[in-house]
Design a protein around this motif. Sequence first.
Motif, PDB file in Angstrom:
ATOM      1  N   MET A   1       0.836  -1.207   0.000  1.00 42.44           N
ATOM      2  CA  MET A   1       0.000   0.000   0.000  1.00 42.44           C
ATOM      3  C   MET A   1       0.872   1.259   0.000  1.00 42.44           C
ATOM      4  O   MET A   1       0.592   2.222  -0.719  1.00 42.44           O
ATOM      5  CB  MET A   1      -0.911   0.001   1.225  1.00 42.44           C
ATOM      6  CG  MET A   1      -1.996  -1.065   1.192  1.00 42.44           C
ATOM      7  SD  MET A   1      -2.949  -1.110   2.722  1.00 42.44           S
ATOM      8  CE  MET A   1      -3.635   0.541   2.702  1.00 42.44           C
ATOM      9  N   ALA A   2       1.940   1.214   0.821  1.00 43.37           N
ATOM     10  CA  ALA A   2       2.827   2.371   0.874  1.00 43.37           C
ATOM     11  C   ALA A   2       3.479   2.614  -0.476  1.00 43.37           C
ATOM     12  O   ALA A   2       3.610   3.761  -0.931  1.00 43.37           O
ATOM     13  CB  ALA A   2       3.894   2.154   1.951  1.00 43.37           C
TER      14      ALA A   2
ATOM     15  N   GLY B   1       2.274   1.748  -3.351  1.00 45.71           N
ATOM     16  CA  GLY B   1       1.265   2.274  -4.278  1.00 45.71           C
ATOM     17  C   GLY B   1       0.963   3.739  -4.019  1.00 45.71           C
ATOM     18  O   GLY B   1       0.864   4.556  -4.955  1.00 45.71           O
ATOM     19  N   ILE B   2       0.823   4.097  -2.731  1.00 48.61           N
ATOM     20  CA  ILE B   2       0.549   5.500  -2.396  1.00 48.61           C
ATOM     21  C   ILE B   2       1.717   6.385  -2.818  1.00 48.61           C
ATOM     22  O   ILE B   2       1.531   7.486  -3.362  1.00 48.61           O
ATOM     23  CB  ILE B   2       0.267   5.629  -0.889  1.00 48.61           C
ATOM     24  CG1 ILE B   2      -1.049   4.926  -0.543  1.00 48.61           C
ATOM     25  CG2 ILE B   2       0.219   7.088  -0.464  1.00 48.61           C
ATOM     26  CD1 ILE B   2      -1.325   4.833   0.940  1.00 48.61           C
ATOM     27  N   ALA B   3       2.928   5.916  -2.544  1.00 46.97           N
ATOM     28  CA  ALA B   3       4.104   6.703  -2.935  1.00 46.97           C
ATOM     29  C   ALA B   3       4.137   6.911  -4.443  1.00 46.97           C
ATOM     30  O   ALA B   3       4.475   8.006  -4.937  1.00 46.97           O
ATOM     31  CB  ALA B   3       5.377   5.994  -2.461  1.00 46.97           C
ATOM     32  N   HIS B   4       3.795   5.830  -5.174  1.00 48.70           N
ATOM     33  CA  HIS B   4       3.787   5.953  -6.635  1.00 48.70           C
ATOM     34  C   HIS B   4       2.736   6.959  -7.090  1.00 48.70           C
ATOM     35  O   HIS B   4       2.986   7.796  -7.982  1.00 48.70           O
ATOM     36  CB  HIS B   4       3.518   4.591  -7.261  1.00 48.70           C
ATOM     37  CG  HIS B   4       3.455   4.629  -8.757  1.00 48.70           C
ATOM     38  ND1 HIS B   4       4.570   4.773  -9.555  1.00 48.70           N
ATOM     39  CD2 HIS B   4       2.385   4.557  -9.607  1.00 48.70           C
ATOM     40  CE1 HIS B   4       4.207   4.799 -10.827  1.00 48.70           C
ATOM     41  NE2 HIS B   4       2.890   4.659 -10.889  1.00 48.70           N
ATOM     42  N   GLU B   5       1.534   6.901  -6.467  1.00 50.84           N
ATOM     43  CA  GLU B   5       0.462   7.807  -6.861  1.00 50.84           C
ATOM     44  C   GLU B   5       0.769   9.257  -6.473  1.00 50.84           C
ATOM     45  O   GLU B   5       0.372  10.199  -7.159  1.00 50.84           O
ATOM     46  CB  GLU B   5      -0.857   7.362  -6.213  1.00 50.84           C
ATOM     47  CG  GLU B   5      -1.381   6.033  -6.722  1.00 50.84           C
ATOM     48  CD  GLU B   5      -1.694   6.070  -8.209  1.00 50.84           C
ATOM     49  OE1 GLU B   5      -2.112   7.144  -8.709  1.00 50.84           O
ATOM     50  OE2 GLU B   5      -1.504   5.036  -8.880  1.00 50.84           O
ATOM     51  N   LEU B   6       1.476   9.442  -5.342  1.00 52.26           N
ATOM     52  CA  LEU B   6       1.788  10.798  -4.896  1.00 52.26           C
ATOM     53  C   LEU B   6       2.969  11.408  -5.636  1.00 52.26           C
ATOM     54  O   LEU B   6       3.107  12.634  -5.680  1.00 52.26           O
ATOM     55  CB  LEU B   6       2.100  10.792  -3.384  1.00 52.26           C
ATOM     56  CG  LEU B   6       0.926  10.580  -2.437  1.00 52.26           C
ATOM     57  CD1 LEU B   6       1.434  10.523  -1.002  1.00 52.26           C
ATOM     58  CD2 LEU B   6      -0.091  11.701  -2.581  1.00 52.26           C
TER      59      LEU B   6
ATOM     60  N   VAL C   1       8.035  11.138   0.061  1.00 48.90           N
ATOM     61  CA  VAL C   1       7.654  10.145  -0.945  1.00 48.90           C
ATOM     62  C   VAL C   1       8.866   9.308  -1.344  1.00 48.90           C
ATOM     63  O   VAL C   1       8.790   8.081  -1.483  1.00 48.90           O
ATOM     64  CB  VAL C   1       7.019  10.832  -2.169  1.00 48.90           C
ATOM     65  CG1 VAL C   1       6.894   9.847  -3.322  1.00 48.90           C
ATOM     66  CG2 VAL C   1       5.653  11.394  -1.808  1.00 48.90           C
TER      67      VAL C   1
ATOM     68  N   ARG D   1       9.146   5.334  -0.701  1.00 44.83           N
ATOM     69  CA  ARG D   1       9.393   4.387  -1.799  1.00 44.83           C
ATOM     70  C   ARG D   1      10.580   3.491  -1.472  1.00 44.83           C
ATOM     71  O   ARG D   1      10.583   2.289  -1.760  1.00 44.83           O
ATOM     72  CB  ARG D   1       9.638   5.148  -3.102  1.00 44.83           C
ATOM     73  CG  ARG D   1       8.397   5.878  -3.613  1.00 44.83           C
ATOM     74  CD  ARG D   1       8.707   6.675  -4.853  1.00 44.83           C
ATOM     75  NE  ARG D   1       9.033   5.815  -5.981  1.00 44.83           N
ATOM     76  CZ  ARG D   1       9.461   6.264  -7.154  1.00 44.83           C
ATOM     77  NH1 ARG D   1       9.622   7.573  -7.332  1.00 44.83           N
ATOM     78  NH2 ARG D   1       9.718   5.432  -8.130  1.00 44.83           N
TER      79      ARG D   1
END
Length: 643
Positions: free
Chosen positions: A344-345, A347-352, A469, A473
């Motif tokens: 999840m982290a 994915g969130i890092a990628h999206e942010l 971020v 990552r």
Amino acid sequence: MDDLFVLVVAPEPLAATIAEETARGLIGIADVACAADVVEAAALVTAHPERVVPLVLITAFAESPESTDARIALLDAQAVLSRASVLLLTDRALHDDLSLSVDRDRLHAVMTSPWSPGILAWHARAQTVRWLSSHRPADPRTRALVAADGRPVTQPESDLLRLLELDTHEVTTQLLAGIERVLGPRPRLLLPAGTRLIHEGIDVDAVLVVLRGRVALDHASAAGDLRLHHDSTGSVVGLLSLAQQQRAFFTARATTEVEVVHLSFEQLDRALAVEASLGAAMAAVSIRALAKRLRRADQLQVEKTQLNHALERERRQLSEALHQLEQARLDLVEQARYATLGEMAAGIAHELNNPVAAMLRATTYVGEDLERVLASHPQGRLASEIFAAERDRAPRSTREERAARRRLEAALGDVGLAQRLFDAGIEDPDRARTLAADPPSLDLVEAVAGIGSAVRNLELASRRMCELVTSLRAYARPKGEPVAGIDLHAGLEDTLRLMAHRLRDVEIERNYGDLPRIRCHPGELEQLWTNLLVNACDALGEGADGRGRIALITDAPDAAHVRVQIRDNGRGIDPQVLPRVFEPRFTTKQGAVRYGLGLGLAIARRIVDAHGGKIELNSRPGCTRVTVTLPVAGPPDEEDIET
């Protein structure tokens, strides 16, 4: 040849009487010496060390105040007497002072006083002969001891006891010979293996004398046929059931070819009535069979006890294995949770990542565009100067800000106006007085300063978000293969950034040495640093004196390893608890399993072990230090581990 003496310990004049009769039984074997008490007996053997004493005859009468145990113990203090047999002559009906002697196997015979004529001489001779046959079988005096009928005196006179000294085959042969003297020759029955000689639950009206072969005794149960006796069956089958007039408890089954003699109850009764000596042979056979079965029962009890102990030990081991399995399952659940959080982290890092990068670029462009717009203003020089100064203003301490504000207040005499100018970045008193006299210019300066401050805050926030971020990552990077060229200091800094909310009130001290880059799993190491820092923060919260401090110290103890120390000034860990802090799910926090001592240190050890390193923890009040040593070459390959 040594002199043999039987020692009589008795008061006069009884000692002389005892010695006289004892001597009659020991003619040609041993002499007799007397002592009035145990002290005199000890002195007597000390004065004559060449004497060998096979028997001590000691008296114990009702009027004697001394304990018999104590007297025998005093005799045993002499090495010569401690090896002798002890014959007690007593007139007491009850003895409660012999438990120690019996327990130590120091009482060999007891006689009552007064005694029948000749019985004392016979008993003294029997005990002396038994001692000689046991301790000096090669002594010529032992070999020369024969009875009047020519048999060795060590052989019992009783037919039963003499038969019990023979082996089972010889006793069976004598039994059958006696039966055939009465009934005539008995036919032998040759039966194959598997033949049932006696049937369980059927009335027994005959016995079978087994001359050759083996017979087992089986008993039917709910669990099937149980073999209870084989080696302990005995040579006469059916005798016990016949004697008790009961149905057979066992099924007697031949396990090899057997040769037997069949005797009905009437035939056996006839033989026993006519040949009296058969009673001793039959008793000897029965006693031998019973003794074998009792020994077998004892062996089974011992085996049962041993099996119970073994089962209990295996039960405990199984319980421990189940406990460890449950712990492993819980650890896997935690690892799966961490893996999910990591995904999840990531994915969130990628999206942010893209929006944050765009925000940072947009902030930079906005600043550049504002500079161009402000330059076209009639007071563009002033506006550009204020904008650039406010955007690039370096942070200052509260003390410095208070001092600058007081200078403005002193120059202007107006607190509110001084605050407006200070917020606009004007700190020079002369320039402040000039702007205070020009309200339009003051309004422009305040507006431009606000825009510059906002742009500065946008840039700082955007850069901070980019750094977070990037750290996230790196932290959530999948394990994969070990990565070479990793900077440990960068990983520590990433962890500190991610934990900034936990470390807000903690003083961080960095003492970084010159470290080579290493080969490792970066995400796992950042999880390691997180766990250790969380533990340090929890320790500070539990009892640090004053401001909490955490020190990060790195160095390279040798060319092949790097070392990281995390030290805090908390209250420390109880020495009784310290050996267990690396156990899974062990916690010092009121039984609650938490991320700190509940899981963090166990996971930390697993990560360090997987990297081929070692982790140590030392603690005392005011200083807890965790030391992690890692190889520069990185964790061993899985193939190496399996090998």
